[in-house]
Write a protein that holds these residues in place. Sequence first.
Motif, PDB file in Angstrom:
ATOM      1  N   MET A  36      32.136  40.560  38.203  1.00  0.00           N
ATOM      2  CA  MET A  36      31.895  39.387  39.043  1.00  0.00           C
ATOM      3  C   MET A  36      33.151  39.003  39.818  1.00  0.00           C
ATOM      4  O   MET A  36      33.093  38.729  41.028  1.00  0.00           O
ATOM      5  CB  MET A  36      31.428  38.220  38.174  1.00  0.00           C
ATOM      6  CG  MET A  36      31.267  36.917  38.926  1.00  0.00           C
ATOM      7  SD  MET A  36      30.640  35.601  37.851  1.00  0.00           S
ATOM      8  CE  MET A  36      30.804  34.181  38.948  1.00  0.00           C
ATOM      9  N   ILE A  37      34.286  38.989  39.144  1.00  0.00           N
ATOM     10  CA  ILE A  37      35.533  38.595  39.799  1.00  0.00           C
ATOM     11  C   ILE A  37      35.951  39.617  40.848  1.00  0.00           C
ATOM     12  O   ILE A  37      36.485  39.257  41.905  1.00  0.00           O
ATOM     13  CB  ILE A  37      36.636  38.386  38.751  1.00  0.00           C
ATOM     14  CG1 ILE A  37      36.303  37.144  37.916  1.00  0.00           C
ATOM     15  CG2 ILE A  37      38.007  38.231  39.410  1.00  0.00           C
ATOM     16  CD1 ILE A  37      37.245  36.866  36.785  1.00  0.00           C
ATOM     17  N   PHE A  38      35.681  40.890  40.608  1.00  0.00           N
ATOM     18  CA  PHE A  38      35.950  41.905  41.630  1.00  0.00           C
ATOM     19  C   PHE A  38      35.197  41.590  42.921  1.00  0.00           C
ATOM     20  O   PHE A  38      35.742  41.708  44.024  1.00  0.00           O
ATOM     21  CB  PHE A  38      35.522  43.291  41.127  1.00  0.00           C
ATOM     22  CG  PHE A  38      36.495  43.935  40.181  1.00  0.00           C
ATOM     23  CD1 PHE A  38      37.777  43.449  40.029  1.00  0.00           C
ATOM     24  CD2 PHE A  38      36.120  45.036  39.439  1.00  0.00           C
ATOM     25  CE1 PHE A  38      38.673  44.044  39.160  1.00  0.00           C
ATOM     26  CE2 PHE A  38      37.006  45.644  38.564  1.00  0.00           C
ATOM     27  CZ  PHE A  38      38.284  45.149  38.431  1.00  0.00           C
ATOM     28  N   THR A  39      33.933  41.217  42.792  1.00  0.00           N
ATOM     29  CA  THR A  39      33.134  40.887  43.969  1.00  0.00           C
ATOM     30  C   THR A  39      33.664  39.638  44.653  1.00  0.00           C
ATOM     31  O   THR A  39      33.677  39.546  45.888  1.00  0.00           O
ATOM     32  CB  THR A  39      31.659  40.681  43.588  1.00  0.00           C
ATOM     33  OG1 THR A  39      31.166  41.862  42.951  1.00  0.00           O
ATOM     34  CG2 THR A  39      30.803  40.402  44.818  1.00  0.00           C
ATOM     35  N   ILE A  40      34.104  38.664  43.859  1.00  0.00           N
ATOM     36  CA  ILE A  40      34.706  37.464  44.435  1.00  0.00           C
ATOM     37  C   ILE A  40      35.971  37.833  45.213  1.00  0.00           C
ATOM     38  O   ILE A  40      36.218  37.306  46.310  1.00  0.00           O
ATOM     39  CB  ILE A  40      35.033  36.443  43.323  1.00  0.00           C
ATOM     40  CG1 ILE A  40      33.729  35.865  42.756  1.00  0.00           C
ATOM     41  CG2 ILE A  40      35.925  35.323  43.856  1.00  0.00           C
ATOM     42  CD1 ILE A  40      33.927  34.923  41.592  1.00  0.00           C
ATOM     43  N   PHE A  41      36.761  38.759  44.678  1.00  0.00           N
ATOM     44  CA  PHE A  41      37.935  39.256  45.397  1.00  0.00           C
ATOM     45  C   PHE A  41      37.537  39.805  46.771  1.00  0.00           C
ATOM     46  O   PHE A  41      38.173  39.521  47.783  1.00  0.00           O
ATOM     47  CB  PHE A  41      38.622  40.371  44.604  1.00  0.00           C
ATOM     48  CG  PHE A  41      39.429  39.896  43.433  1.00  0.00           C
ATOM     49  CD1 PHE A  41      39.746  38.563  43.258  1.00  0.00           C
ATOM     50  CD2 PHE A  41      39.885  40.804  42.479  1.00  0.00           C
ATOM     51  CE1 PHE A  41      40.502  38.134  42.179  1.00  0.00           C
ATOM     52  CE2 PHE A  41      40.644  40.386  41.401  1.00  0.00           C
ATOM     53  CZ  PHE A  41      40.953  39.044  41.243  1.00  0.00           C
ATOM     54  N   LEU A  42      36.491  40.615  46.771  1.00  0.00           N
ATOM     55  CA  LEU A  42      36.034  41.265  48.003  1.00  0.00           C
ATOM     56  C   LEU A  42      35.564  40.237  49.024  1.00  0.00           C
ATOM     57  O   LEU A  42      35.947  40.290  50.200  1.00  0.00           O
ATOM     58  CB  LEU A  42      34.911  42.251  47.678  1.00  0.00           C
ATOM     59  CG  LEU A  42      34.346  43.061  48.845  1.00  0.00           C
ATOM     60  CD1 LEU A  42      35.422  43.947  49.453  1.00  0.00           C
ATOM     61  CD2 LEU A  42      33.160  43.900  48.376  1.00  0.00           C
ATOM     62  N   MET A  43      34.722  39.297  48.589  1.00  0.00           N
ATOM     63  CA  MET A  43      34.206  38.278  49.491  1.00  0.00           C
ATOM     64  C   MET A  43      35.318  37.354  49.973  1.00  0.00           C
ATOM     65  O   MET A  43      35.362  36.965  51.146  1.00  0.00           O
ATOM     66  CB  MET A  43      33.118  37.465  48.788  1.00  0.00           C
ATOM     67  CG  MET A  43      31.894  38.261  48.387  1.00  0.00           C
ATOM     68  SD  MET A  43      31.054  38.988  49.812  1.00  0.00           S
ATOM     69  CE  MET A  43      30.566  37.519  50.716  1.00  0.00           C
ATOM     70  N   SER A  44      36.220  36.993  49.072  1.00  0.00           N
ATOM     71  CA  SER A  44      37.323  36.105  49.427  1.00  0.00           C
ATOM     72  C   SER A  44      38.235  36.738  50.471  1.00  0.00           C
ATOM     73  O   SER A  44      38.628  36.081  51.451  1.00  0.00           O
ATOM     74  CB  SER A  44      38.134  35.757  48.171  1.00  0.00           C
ATOM     75  OG  SER A  44      39.266  34.988  48.505  1.00  0.00           O
ATOM     76  N   THR A  45      38.554  38.004  50.282  1.00  0.00           N
ATOM     77  CA  THR A  45      39.425  38.698  51.235  1.00  0.00           C
ATOM     78  C   THR A  45      38.775  38.777  52.610  1.00  0.00           C
ATOM     79  O   THR A  45      39.445  38.630  53.641  1.00  0.00           O
ATOM     80  CB  THR A  45      39.750  40.113  50.725  1.00  0.00           C
ATOM     81  OG1 THR A  45      40.294  40.027  49.408  1.00  0.00           O
ATOM     82  CG2 THR A  45      40.771  40.800  51.630  1.00  0.00           C
ATOM     83  N   ASN A  46      37.460  38.981  52.621  1.00  0.00           N
ATOM     84  CA  ASN A  46      36.730  39.022  53.887  1.00  0.00           C
ATOM     85  C   ASN A  46      36.754  37.654  54.575  1.00  0.00           C
ATOM     86  O   ASN A  46      36.998  37.553  55.784  1.00  0.00           O
ATOM     87  CB  ASN A  46      35.289  39.452  53.631  1.00  0.00           C
ATOM     88  CG  ASN A  46      34.479  39.515  54.915  1.00  0.00           C
ATOM     89  OD1 ASN A  46      34.742  40.325  55.792  1.00  0.00           O
ATOM     90  ND2 ASN A  46      33.493  38.637  55.025  1.00  0.00           N
ATOM     91  N   ASN A  47      36.529  36.594  53.800  1.00  0.00           N
ATOM     92  CA  ASN A  47      36.521  35.246  54.374  1.00  0.00           C
ATOM     93  C   ASN A  47      37.902  34.807  54.841  1.00  0.00           C
ATOM     94  O   ASN A  47      38.036  34.131  55.864  1.00  0.00           O
ATOM     95  CB  ASN A  47      35.984  34.242  53.349  1.00  0.00           C
ATOM     96  CG  ASN A  47      34.492  34.384  53.112  1.00  0.00           C
ATOM     97  OD1 ASN A  47      33.764  34.881  53.962  1.00  0.00           O
ATOM     98  ND2 ASN A  47      34.038  33.956  51.955  1.00  0.00           N
ATOM     99  N   ILE A  48      38.941  35.196  54.092  1.00  0.00           N
ATOM    100  CA  ILE A  48      40.308  34.845  54.492  1.00  0.00           C
ATOM    101  C   ILE A  48      40.688  35.572  55.778  1.00  0.00           C
ATOM    102  O   ILE A  48      41.290  34.995  56.685  1.00  0.00           O
ATOM    103  CB  ILE A  48      41.301  35.181  53.359  1.00  0.00           C
ATOM    104  CG1 ILE A  48      41.067  34.259  52.155  1.00  0.00           C
ATOM    105  CG2 ILE A  48      42.745  35.045  53.843  1.00  0.00           C
ATOM    106  CD1 ILE A  48      41.843  34.644  50.914  1.00  0.00           C
TER     107      ILE A  48
END
Length: 317
Positions: free
Chosen positions: A193-205
């Motif tokens: 789950m946290i890996f996916t949050i990393f991915l989405m967060s990096t995209n949004n940033i």
Amino acid sequence: MIQETFTYLKGFARRSYTVMEIRTGFATGLPVLSGGLFGACLTGHVKLVELFLFTLTGFCFNIIANTANEMRAFLANEENKETFTGHKGSEGLVRGDARFMDAVLILLLMLGIGGGSGLLLVWLTKSVWLFFWGCLSVVAAVTYSLGPKPYLLYPVTELISGFFVGGLSCYLSAYVQAGHNSWPLVWYSLISMIFTIFLMSTNNIGDYKKDMGVRVTLPHVIGFRNAILLLIPEAMIMLFAWTALFFMKVIPWWQYLIGWLIFYRQGYVNWYKDYYHIQEVYPDMGREYGPRPLLLIYHFHGWMSVIFIIRLLGEIL
């Protein structure tokens, strides 16, 4: 008419590739695969048919979300050649040769394949809860971008995507194999789950400025730098979960060390070490850093899948 149809179908596969963004499809497929193999290791045997169906379903559901996102960006006129990342296979409807009808057909095709394999999985497992969460996952994949109020417009995408794409899919796959709920399943799925949050967060940033006036993401709410710093406590939770699996004696010491090596190499050296020092967004930020959390997902779940297979073969032999 027949010749026109043949000509259209002839180039459909090539055009479809530019819309589906297959590389992120594995961001769900691999966690489902490694989660299932993890659950199988807890029991000492693997249910191959269920593992295949679950991996296929997870992959298709991710493609559904990707395609729906491309359709919305096209209809809302949010994309142009200036937003082109240069990543092969992510040209999309605006920057590539694909047409809107291609995206519609892809969406229906993935719904058919993913939904069909999911229903077959429900029939094999006789699980009402699996059916419920599967239906909810389809709704989440479509409403991520489409509908009157897609949730990508709000600062909840990281949490919702993390839950469905990384956590829930991994947990259910492991549960189908293990046949019961347990804390090890929770901890392993939390990492995913946290890996996916990393991915989405990096995209949004990386899209911090591009998204302004279009949608409100978490970085807009808490600030650009705070969004980067937020990854630190999230990473600490991930490392705690990995360590908990070791102390529960479901992960041997050598696999535990390999996991740390992947975290260090792909998570820190190749990504966060430089990412941490960025003070403000710049034009090539998304292109440069967007794929790096994806590589972390690939390496961790890819290598863990191989290790779980080796462990299962060792028990069989």
